[in-house]
Design a protein around this motif. Structure first.
Motif, mmCIF file in Angstrom:
data_model
loop_
_atom_site.group_PDB
_atom_site.id
_atom_site.type_symbol
_atom_site.label_atom_id
_atom_site.label_comp_id
_atom_site.label_asym_id
_atom_site.label_seq_id
_atom_site.Cartn_x
_atom_site.Cartn_y
_atom_site.Cartn_z
ATOM 1 N N ALA A 85 0.902 -1.230 -0.014
ATOM 2 C CA ALA A 85 -0.142 0.031 0.105
ATOM 3 C C ALA A 85 0.841 1.301 -0.056
ATOM 4 N N SER A 86 1.788 1.170 0.899
ATOM 5 C CA SER A 86 2.923 2.454 0.882
ATOM 6 C C SER A 86 3.438 2.689 -0.482
ATOM 7 N N LEU A 87 3.972 1.532 -1.101
ATOM 8 C CA LEU A 87 4.715 1.604 -2.399
ATOM 9 C C LEU A 87 3.549 2.236 -3.361
ATOM 10 N N PHE A 88 2.355 1.640 -3.498
ATOM 11 C CA PHE A 88 1.484 2.338 -4.392
ATOM 12 C C PHE A 88 0.952 3.591 -4.211
ATOM 13 N N ILE B 15 3.144 5.959 -2.759
ATOM 14 C CA ILE B 15 4.025 6.725 -3.035
ATOM 15 C C ILE B 15 4.445 6.970 -4.765
ATOM 16 N N VAL B 16 4.200 5.789 -5.360
ATOM 17 C CA VAL B 16 4.224 5.790 -6.819
ATOM 18 C C VAL B 16 2.844 6.821 -7.276
ATOM 19 N N VAL B 17 1.875 6.589 -6.678
ATOM 20 C CA VAL B 17 0.795 7.425 -7.208
ATOM 21 C C VAL B 17 1.009 9.111 -7.056
ATOM 22 N N TYR B 18 1.457 9.383 -5.761
ATOM 23 C CA TYR B 18 1.915 10.607 -5.549
ATOM 24 C C TYR B 18 2.662 11.457 -6.197
ATOM 25 N N PHE B 19 3.977 10.679 -6.240
ATOM 26 C CA PHE B 19 5.018 11.056 -7.137
ATOM 27 C C PHE B 19 4.650 11.133 -8.560
ATOM 28 N N ARG B 20 3.919 10.280 -9.175
ATOM 29 C CA ARG B 20 3.588 10.407 -10.546
ATOM 30 C C ARG B 20 2.838 11.570 -10.692
ATOM 31 N N ILE B 21 1.689 11.851 -9.757
ATOM 32 C CA ILE B 21 1.050 12.983 -10.078
ATOM 33 C C ILE B 21 1.793 14.443 -9.774
ATOM 34 N N LYS B 22 2.801 14.407 -9.182
ATOM 35 C CA LYS B 22 3.702 15.686 -8.675
ATOM 36 C C LYS B 22 4.461 15.673 -9.851
ATOM 37 N N VAL B 23 5.234 14.655 -10.649
ATOM 38 C CA VAL B 23 6.260 14.832 -11.560
ATOM 39 C C VAL B 23 5.532 15.010 -12.709
ATOM 40 N N LEU B 24 4.138 14.592 -13.167
ATOM 41 C CA LEU B 24 3.552 14.855 -13.925
ATOM 42 C C LEU B 24 2.937 16.360 -14.187
ATOM 43 N N PHE C 128 11.153 -0.020 -0.963
ATOM 44 C CA PHE C 128 9.815 -0.850 -0.718
ATOM 45 C C PHE C 128 10.107 -2.255 -1.372
ATOM 46 N N MET C 129 10.445 -2.280 -2.465
ATOM 47 C CA MET C 129 10.724 -3.458 -3.270
ATOM 48 C C MET C 129 11.575 -4.196 -2.411
ATOM 49 N N ILE C 130 12.668 -3.894 -1.724
ATOM 50 C CA ILE C 130 13.525 -4.480 -0.758
ATOM 51 C C ILE C 130 12.766 -5.062 0.248
ATOM 52 N N LEU C 131 12.038 -4.351 1.050
ATOM 53 C CA LEU C 131 11.119 -4.764 2.027
ATOM 54 C C LEU C 131 10.199 -5.711 1.803
ATOM 55 N N ILE C 132 9.615 -5.429 0.707
ATOM 56 C CA ILE C 132 8.436 -6.494 0.398
ATOM 57 C C ILE C 132 9.023 -7.756 0.015
ATOM 58 N N THR C 133 10.308 -7.922 -0.449
ATOM 59 C CA THR C 133 11.052 -9.003 -0.729
ATOM 60 C C THR C 133 11.399 -9.832 0.488
ATOM 61 N N LEU C 134 12.210 -9.122 1.459
ATOM 62 C CA LEU C 134 12.295 -9.498 2.839
ATOM 63 C C LEU C 134 11.234 -10.009 3.415
ATOM 64 N N PHE C 135 10.154 -9.331 3.418
ATOM 65 C CA PHE C 135 9.054 -9.937 4.261
ATOM 66 C C PHE C 135 8.400 -11.208 3.502
#
Length: 100
Positions: free
Chosen positions: A15-18, A20-29, A85-92
């Motif tokens: 959920a955090s990954l999603f 962050i991606v959405v927030y920064f996608r909007i900001k960057v766009l 977050f990908m590293i965290l998800i992989t570890l979990f």
């Protein structure tokens, strides 16, 4: 109990990954739209090399200094957060597979 904690951590990480991606996608766009309308052009190498960005791009487009910096920061920060977050998800997920 440990399994439930790992599953909750995985769900929170996804959920955090999603978010962050959405927030920064909007900001960057938003910044990207402003840069495109004003015909500001630079390469991907400028985004990841701050010295080159200052010397070649910010001096060429001083009126769009803040927008260029916001755009580059958004790209760099979102990439680093996705990596974390990908590293965290992989570890979990690994812990969930091996310890339960």
């Amino acid at each position: 109990m440990f399994e439930n904690i790992l599953i909750a951590c995985l769900i929170i990480s996804f959920a955090s990954l999603f978010a962050i991606v959405v927030y920064f996608r909007i900001k960057v766009l938003k910044a990207y739209g402003i840069l495109v309308r004003n015909r500001v052009q630079f390469d991907i190498a400028h985004i990841f090399n701050k010295k080159r960005m200052v010397e070649e791009i910010l001096s060429k487009y001083p009126a769009h200094n803040k927008t260029i910096r916001d755009f580059a920061f958004g790209i760099r920060f979102s990439m680093s957060m996705v990596t974390v977050f990908m590293i965290l998800i992989t570890l979990f997920a690994g812990a969930l597979m091996f310890f339960t």
